[in-house]
Design an enzyme around this catalytic site. Structure first.
Site, PDB file in Angstrom:
ATOM      1  N   HIS A  23      -2.259 -12.367   4.475  1.00  0.00           N
ATOM      2  CA  HIS A  23      -1.227 -13.104   3.725  1.00  0.00           C
ATOM      3  C   HIS A  23      -1.426 -14.587   4.025  1.00  0.00           C
ATOM      4  O   HIS A  23      -0.532 -15.242   4.564  1.00  0.00           O
ATOM      5  CB  HIS A  23       0.188 -12.719   4.163  1.00  0.00           C
ATOM      6  CG  HIS A  23       0.727 -11.474   3.517  1.00  0.00           C
ATOM      7  ND1 HIS A  23       1.874 -10.870   3.952  1.00  0.00           N
ATOM      8  CD2 HIS A  23       0.304 -10.742   2.464  1.00  0.00           C
ATOM      9  CE1 HIS A  23       2.130  -9.819   3.201  1.00  0.00           C
ATOM     10  NE2 HIS A  23       1.182  -9.723   2.295  1.00  0.00           N
ATOM     11  N   HIS A  80       1.626  -2.097  -6.545  1.00  0.00           N
ATOM     12  CA  HIS A  80       2.165  -3.385  -6.054  1.00  0.00           C
ATOM     13  C   HIS A  80       1.122  -4.413  -6.464  1.00  0.00           C
ATOM     14  O   HIS A  80      -0.064  -4.220  -6.226  1.00  0.00           O
ATOM     15  CB  HIS A  80       2.337  -3.274  -4.540  1.00  0.00           C
ATOM     16  CG  HIS A  80       2.469  -4.541  -3.772  1.00  0.00           C
ATOM     17  ND1 HIS A  80       3.298  -5.572  -4.157  1.00  0.00           N
ATOM     18  CD2 HIS A  80       1.895  -4.951  -2.610  1.00  0.00           C
ATOM     19  CE1 HIS A  80       3.215  -6.543  -3.247  1.00  0.00           C
ATOM     20  NE2 HIS A  80       2.365  -6.202  -2.320  1.00  0.00           N
ATOM     21  N   GLU A  82       0.459  -7.591  -5.659  1.00  0.00           N
ATOM     22  CA  GLU A  82      -0.055  -8.681  -4.835  1.00  0.00           C
ATOM     23  C   GLU A  82      -1.596  -8.614  -4.843  1.00  0.00           C
ATOM     24  O   GLU A  82      -2.183  -7.528  -4.933  1.00  0.00           O
ATOM     25  CB  GLU A  82       0.490  -8.532  -3.407  1.00  0.00           C
ATOM     26  CG  GLU A  82       0.638  -9.867  -2.715  1.00  0.00           C
ATOM     27  CD  GLU A  82       1.363  -9.743  -1.376  1.00  0.00           C
ATOM     28  OE1 GLU A  82       1.780  -8.645  -0.986  1.00  0.00           O
ATOM     29  OE2 GLU A  82       1.497 -10.799  -0.714  1.00  0.00           O
ATOM     30  N   ASP A  84      -4.008  -8.521  -2.894  1.00  0.00           N
ATOM     31  CA  ASP A  84      -4.821  -7.630  -2.057  1.00  0.00           C
ATOM     32  C   ASP A  84      -4.911  -6.226  -2.645  1.00  0.00           C
ATOM     33  O   ASP A  84      -5.760  -5.434  -2.239  1.00  0.00           O
ATOM     34  CB  ASP A  84      -4.315  -7.592  -0.598  1.00  0.00           C
ATOM     35  CG  ASP A  84      -2.843  -7.260  -0.463  1.00  0.00           C
ATOM     36  OD1 ASP A  84      -2.077  -7.574  -1.388  1.00  0.00           O
ATOM     37  OD2 ASP A  84      -2.462  -6.705   0.581  1.00  0.00           O
ATOM     38  N   HIS A 146       6.930  -3.191   0.295  1.00  0.00           N
ATOM     39  CA  HIS A 146       7.544  -4.356   0.818  1.00  0.00           C
ATOM     40  C   HIS A 146       7.933  -5.418  -0.196  1.00  0.00           C
ATOM     41  O   HIS A 146       8.529  -6.443   0.184  1.00  0.00           O
ATOM     42  CB  HIS A 146       6.612  -4.908   1.899  1.00  0.00           C
ATOM     43  CG  HIS A 146       5.476  -5.798   1.492  1.00  0.00           C
ATOM     44  ND1 HIS A 146       5.361  -7.019   2.114  1.00  0.00           N
ATOM     45  CD2 HIS A 146       4.474  -5.738   0.629  1.00  0.00           C
ATOM     46  CE1 HIS A 146       4.279  -7.635   1.657  1.00  0.00           C
ATOM     47  NE2 HIS A 146       3.727  -6.876   0.766  1.00  0.00           N
ATOM     48  N   ASP A 181       1.820  -0.317   0.635  1.00  0.00           N
ATOM     49  CA  ASP A 181       1.891  -1.029   1.917  1.00  0.00           C
ATOM     50  C   ASP A 181       2.660  -0.248   2.994  1.00  0.00           C
ATOM     51  O   ASP A 181       2.377  -0.409   4.190  1.00  0.00           O
ATOM     52  CB  ASP A 181       2.531  -2.409   1.726  1.00  0.00           C
ATOM     53  CG  ASP A 181       1.533  -3.405   1.154  1.00  0.00           C
ATOM     54  OD1 ASP A 181       0.527  -3.658   1.807  1.00  0.00           O
ATOM     55  OD2 ASP A 181       1.769  -3.906   0.039  1.00  0.00           O
ATOM     56  N   TYR A 208       2.371  -4.070  11.984  1.00  0.00           N
ATOM     57  CA  TYR A 208       2.445  -4.204  10.524  1.00  0.00           C
ATOM     58  C   TYR A 208       3.904  -4.124  10.059  1.00  0.00           C
ATOM     59  O   TYR A 208       4.376  -4.949   9.274  1.00  0.00           O
ATOM     60  CB  TYR A 208       1.607  -3.077   9.908  1.00  0.00           C
ATOM     61  CG  TYR A 208       1.406  -3.177   8.434  1.00  0.00           C
ATOM     62  CD1 TYR A 208       0.273  -3.779   7.911  1.00  0.00           C
ATOM     63  CD2 TYR A 208       2.339  -2.656   7.547  1.00  0.00           C
ATOM     64  CE1 TYR A 208       0.079  -3.864   6.543  1.00  0.00           C
ATOM     65  CE2 TYR A 208       2.159  -2.735   6.191  1.00  0.00           C
ATOM     66  CZ  TYR A 208       1.021  -3.341   5.697  1.00  0.00           C
ATOM     67  OH  TYR A 208       0.829  -3.428   4.345  1.00  0.00           O
ATOM     68  N   HIS A 241      -3.536  -0.028   3.363  1.00  0.00           N
ATOM     69  CA  HIS A 241      -4.279  -0.701   4.430  1.00  0.00           C
ATOM     70  C   HIS A 241      -4.429   0.265   5.591  1.00  0.00           C
ATOM     71  O   HIS A 241      -3.450   0.909   5.987  1.00  0.00           O
ATOM     72  CB  HIS A 241      -3.532  -1.930   4.957  1.00  0.00           C
ATOM     73  CG  HIS A 241      -3.272  -2.991   3.937  1.00  0.00           C
ATOM     74  ND1 HIS A 241      -4.269  -3.805   3.431  1.00  0.00           N
ATOM     75  CD2 HIS A 241      -2.134  -3.387   3.330  1.00  0.00           C
ATOM     76  CE1 HIS A 241      -3.741  -4.650   2.564  1.00  0.00           C
ATOM     77  NE2 HIS A 241      -2.450  -4.407   2.468  1.00  0.00           N
TER      78      HIS A 241
HETATM   79 FE1  FEO Z   1       1.607  -7.910   1.023  1.00  0.00          FE
HETATM   80 FE2  FEO Z   1      -0.829  -5.326   1.108  1.00  0.00          FE
HETATM   81  O1  FEO Z   1       0.394  -6.536   0.395  1.00  0.00           O
END
Ligand code: FEO
Length: 411
Positions: A23, A80, A82, A84, A146, A181, A208, A241
Site C-alpha cells: 500500500h 475488490h 484496488e 493489487d 477491507h 483480502d 495483516y 495474499h
Molecule cells: Fe488493500 Fe490487497 O488490497
C-alpha cells in the site's frame, strides 16, 4: 507458481517476494507478498477471480495461458478493485473481450474509478449463485473487509446444499472460499498453511489484520456472522495474499473472531524514542517496575523498530507505555506517528501511561495523554517526567510508575 488447489480450480497469481512495503509504504512486508488470482475451468464457464498488480503482467499472463487460452474466459469476478487485485483487468479484458465482469455494487464505482473504462459491470449480491457446469459459485458481500467494494466467492459443488460450517468438509465440491483480502497474510514461504515451516505464518496473519483490517472490527464480526448463516462448507480459505488455509480453516476464522473483538492480554508494551538517552533510561526503569510486578512486557525504541511490527505487538496488549522527550514543544515524530496510527486503526480499550524527559518546557507527557484520550484510551495514572538527565530519584519514580501501571493492567 501455478497450483491446482482443487479439481479445476487453479491458483494463477504471482509472488512478489522482494517487495518490502505494501500500500505504498503503509505497511512493511518482511517476506514480500503474493497477489493471488484464481481460475475456475468448468464446462459452462471459465471464471477468473481477481487479477494481480499491473507490473507483474508478463508473469501473470504466462501463468494464465498455461491453464487456459485467455480468450476462453467467460466471466471475470473482481472481488475488490484496488490495483493489487484489479490491476490487470484491462489486460484480461483485452484478451477476453466478451467476458462479463461481476462485482459488488460499490465495485462499480471503484472499477470505473481505477480503469476509466465503460465496460458493462454486472452487480451481484450475497447468496446469488453462478452455475459453471460441475461447480457453483456463491457470492458473498464482505463490506469493509477491507474496502466498501470487498466481496468473496465460494466455489462449491454443483449440488452444494450448504450443510457445512467453516473447517468442516461438506460436499464433494471444491468448497473453497476465495476470500480476497480477508484472511490474507504477506507471506511467501509456502503456498498452503500446512506447508509453512518458518513459524511466521500466524504472525504475518495477525500483522495483516492489525495493519489493514483493525479499523473495521465491527464489520468483520458482522460479516463472519453472515458467512456462518450461509453455512457453506469450507475446506479451504484461499485469500488474495499469502498462503491458502487448508489445515487451519477453523483456526483462522476463530482468530478473526478474537481479533475483531480486540481481546487483549495482561501485558504491557513500552514504546519510546529518545535523543540523549534520558527517555531511554526512564523506559529502562519503567520496565524494571513492570517486571517487579511480574507483568509480561516488550519494548520498542521506535526510531529503530519496524512500525508495522510494533503495531502488531501492541494489538494484543492491554497496557501501552509511551515515551518521548519534548521536541520543538511537541513529540518526536516517531511517537507522534504512533499515536496517530493507534487512533486511525481504532485500537480500543487500552490503558496508556506517558513518560519522557524535557529541558526547558515539559509539554510531552500532557501531549501524549491528550492524544491517547482523544483516541479513546484510558490514562489511569499521571505520567512521569524528568528534567535533563534522570537522577536516582527520577529513576526510582519511573520504577514505581511501572509497578503502579502493572497493577492497573492486572486489575
Ligand atoms: Fe488493500 Fe490487497 O488490497
Amino acid at each position: 507458481m501455478i497450483r491446482e488447489i482443487a479439481k479445476n480450480v487453479f491458483a494463477v497469481g504471482v509472488a512478489d517476494p522482494d517487495r518490502r512495503h505494501f500500500h505504498g509504504h503503509e505497511m512493511t512486508t518482511a517476506q514480500g507478498t503474493t497477489y493471488n488470482s484464481y481460475l475456475i475451468r468448468d464446462t459452462k464457464e471459465t471464471v477468473l477471480v481477481d487479477t494481480v498488480w499491473a507490473p507483474l503482467r508478463e508473469e501473470f499472463l504466462a501463468n494464465l495461458r498455461q491453464v487456459v487460452d485467455p480468450a476462453k474466459i467467460t466471466t471475470i469476478v473482481i472481488n475488490h478493485a484496488e490495483p493489487d487485485h484489479g490491476g490487470l483487468l484491462a489486460a484480461v479484458k483485452h484478451l477476453a473481450p466478451n467476458a462479463r465482469i461481476l462485482c459488488s455494487k460499490r465495485g462499480t464505482d471503484s472499477i470505473s474509478g481505477w480503469h476509466h473504462a465503460d465496460w458493462p459491470l454486472q452487480v451481484v449480491e450475497t447468496g446469488q449463485t453462478l452455475d459453471t457446469g460441475s461447480m457453483k459459485l456463491t457470492f458473498i458481500m464482505a463490506l469493509m473487509c477491507h474496502w466498501p467494494d470487498s466481496m468473496m466467492v465460494h466455489v462449491g459443488g454443483a449440488q452444494c446444499s450448504n450443510p457445512g460450517a467453516p473447517g468442516r468438509a461438506g460436499t464433494n465440491g471444491p468448497d473453497v472460499l476465495l476470500s480476497n483480502d480477508a484472511f490474507g497474510q504477506h507471506y511467501t514461504s509456502a503456498a498452503f498453511d500446512d506447508e509453512a515451516r518458518d513459524g511466521r505464518l500466524w504472525f504475518e496473519a495477525e500483522k495483516y489484520f492489525v495493519n489493514i483490517i483493525t479499523p473495521y472490527c465491527r464489520n468483520v464480526a458482522q460479516r463472519l456472522d453472515e458467512l456462518q448463516k450461509l453455512a457453506l462448507p469450507i475446506k479451504m480459505i484461499a485469500p488474495s495474499h499469502g498462503a491458502i488455509w487448508r489445515r487451519g480453516v477453523a483456526e483462522v476464522v476463530a482468530a478473526y473472531r478474537r481479533w475483531s473483538a480486540q481481546e487483549t492480554q495482561q501485558r504491557a508494551v513500552v514504546c519510546y524514542d529518545t535523543m540523549y538517552d534520558s527517555t531511554r533510561r526512564m523506559a529502562d526503569a519503567i520496565c524494571d517496575g513492570l517486571a517487579d510486578e511480574g507483568l509480561p512486557l516488550a519494548r520498542h525504541h521506535l526510531a529503530v523498530s519496524d512500525r508495522s511490527d510494533v503495531l502488531t505487538d501492541l494489538f494484543g496488549a492491554r497496557g501501552f507505555l509511551i515515551g518521548s522527550p519534548v521536541w520543538h514543544m511537541s513529540l518526536l515524530p516517531t511517537v507522534a506517528t504512533l499515536l496517530e496510527d493507534l487512533k486511525a486503526l481504532a485500537f480500543k480499550s487500552r490503558l496508556v501511561g506517558a513518560f519522557g524527559s524535557y529541558g526547558w518546557q515539559k509539554a510531552n507527557v500532557q501531549l501524549i495523554e491528550a492524544r491517547a484520550k482523544a483516541a479513546g484510551f484510558d490514562v489511569p495514572l499521571p505520567g512521569v517526567v524528568c528534567q535533563w538527565k534522570p537522577r536516582a530519584a527520577d529513576l526510582e519514580a519511573c520504577r514505581a510508575f511501572g509497578r503502579q501501571f502493572a497493577q492497573r493492567v492486572k486489575q
